[in-house]
Design an enzyme around this catalytic site. Structure first.
Site, PDB file in Angstrom:
ATOM      1  N   GLU A 157      -6.827  -5.561   1.816  1.00  0.00           N
ATOM      2  CA  GLU A 157      -5.735  -4.150   1.495  1.00  0.00           C
ATOM      3  C   GLU A 157      -6.759  -3.353   0.721  1.00  0.00           C
ATOM      4  OE1 GLU A 157      -2.990  -7.942   0.621  1.00  0.00           O
ATOM      5  OE2 GLU A 157      -5.283  -7.725   0.454  1.00  0.00           O
TER       6      GLU A 157
ATOM      7  N   CYS B  86      -1.997  -9.002  -4.349  1.00  0.00           N
ATOM      8  CA  CYS B  86      -2.268  -9.627  -5.269  1.00  0.00           C
ATOM      9  C   CYS B  86      -1.937  -8.360  -6.995  1.00  0.00           C
ATOM     10  CB  CYS B  86      -3.683  -9.809  -5.748  1.00  0.00           C
ATOM     11  SG  CYS B  86      -4.780  -8.683  -5.974  1.00  0.00           S
TER      12      CYS B  86
ATOM     13  N   CYS C 105      -4.666  -5.428  -5.853  1.00  0.00           N
ATOM     14  CA  CYS C 105      -4.147  -4.603  -4.757  1.00  0.00           C
ATOM     15  C   CYS C 105      -2.823  -3.720  -5.063  1.00  0.00           C
ATOM     16  CB  CYS C 105      -3.782  -5.311  -3.345  1.00  0.00           C
ATOM     17  SG  CYS C 105      -5.353  -6.413  -3.125  1.00  0.00           S
TER      18      CYS C 105
END
Length: 148
Positions: free
Chosen positions: A54, A82, A85
């Site tokens: 990402e 996560c 990101c």
């Protein structure tokens, strides 16, 4: 470009990451109906703990647009982002996130944390999940099964 087509492109990136020995996670960023950036995990290859698919996609898209604000963009990822990101997506002002598989260990779009769309943040985005979830989950299971 449909959501299914974009997730399939992200899955292709995830498969390429696995072939390179990386955790098989892929992402694409779509702007005005076309893929602006394609990315895959590059943590091991780049020796960079921030080189999640990402983040790599956000960096490439920002360079392509000449602006770190990615308003009007949708990020497609094969795995729930996560916290790192998710935070980057908020700062980039992504309009929409579509992810395939939930991440019960580190997901920050509702599985473990709910970083995205926290009521105290100044940016909200639409979130959708599930397209391509079985293939994404199987890629991850196979990768870790082969590593053991």
């Amino acid at each position: 470009m449909t959501d299914h087509e974009a997730i399939e492109a992200a899955l292709a990136e995830a498969r390429a990451a696995a072939e390179a020995g990386e955790v098989p996670i892929g992402a694409v960023l779509v702007h005005e109906g076309a893929i602006l950036a394609r990315a895959q995990n590059r943590i091991l290859r780049d020796n960079d703990p921030t080189a999640h698919a990402e983040i790599v996609a956000l960096r490439a898209a920002a360079q392509a647009l000449g602006n770190y604000r990615l308003v009007g963009c949708t990020l497609y990822s094969t795995l729930e982002p996560c916290a790192m990101c998710a935070g980057a997506m908020i700062h980039a002002r992504i309009d929409r996130l579509v992810f395939a598989a939930a991440d019960p260990k580190a997901g920050a779009a509702g599985s473990v944390l709910d970083v995205l769309n926290h009521p105290r943040l100044n940016h909200q985005m639409r979130i959708e999940q599930g397209i391509g979830s079985e293939e994404s989950a199987e890629l991850l299971r196979a990768f870790f099964r082969d590593r053991r």
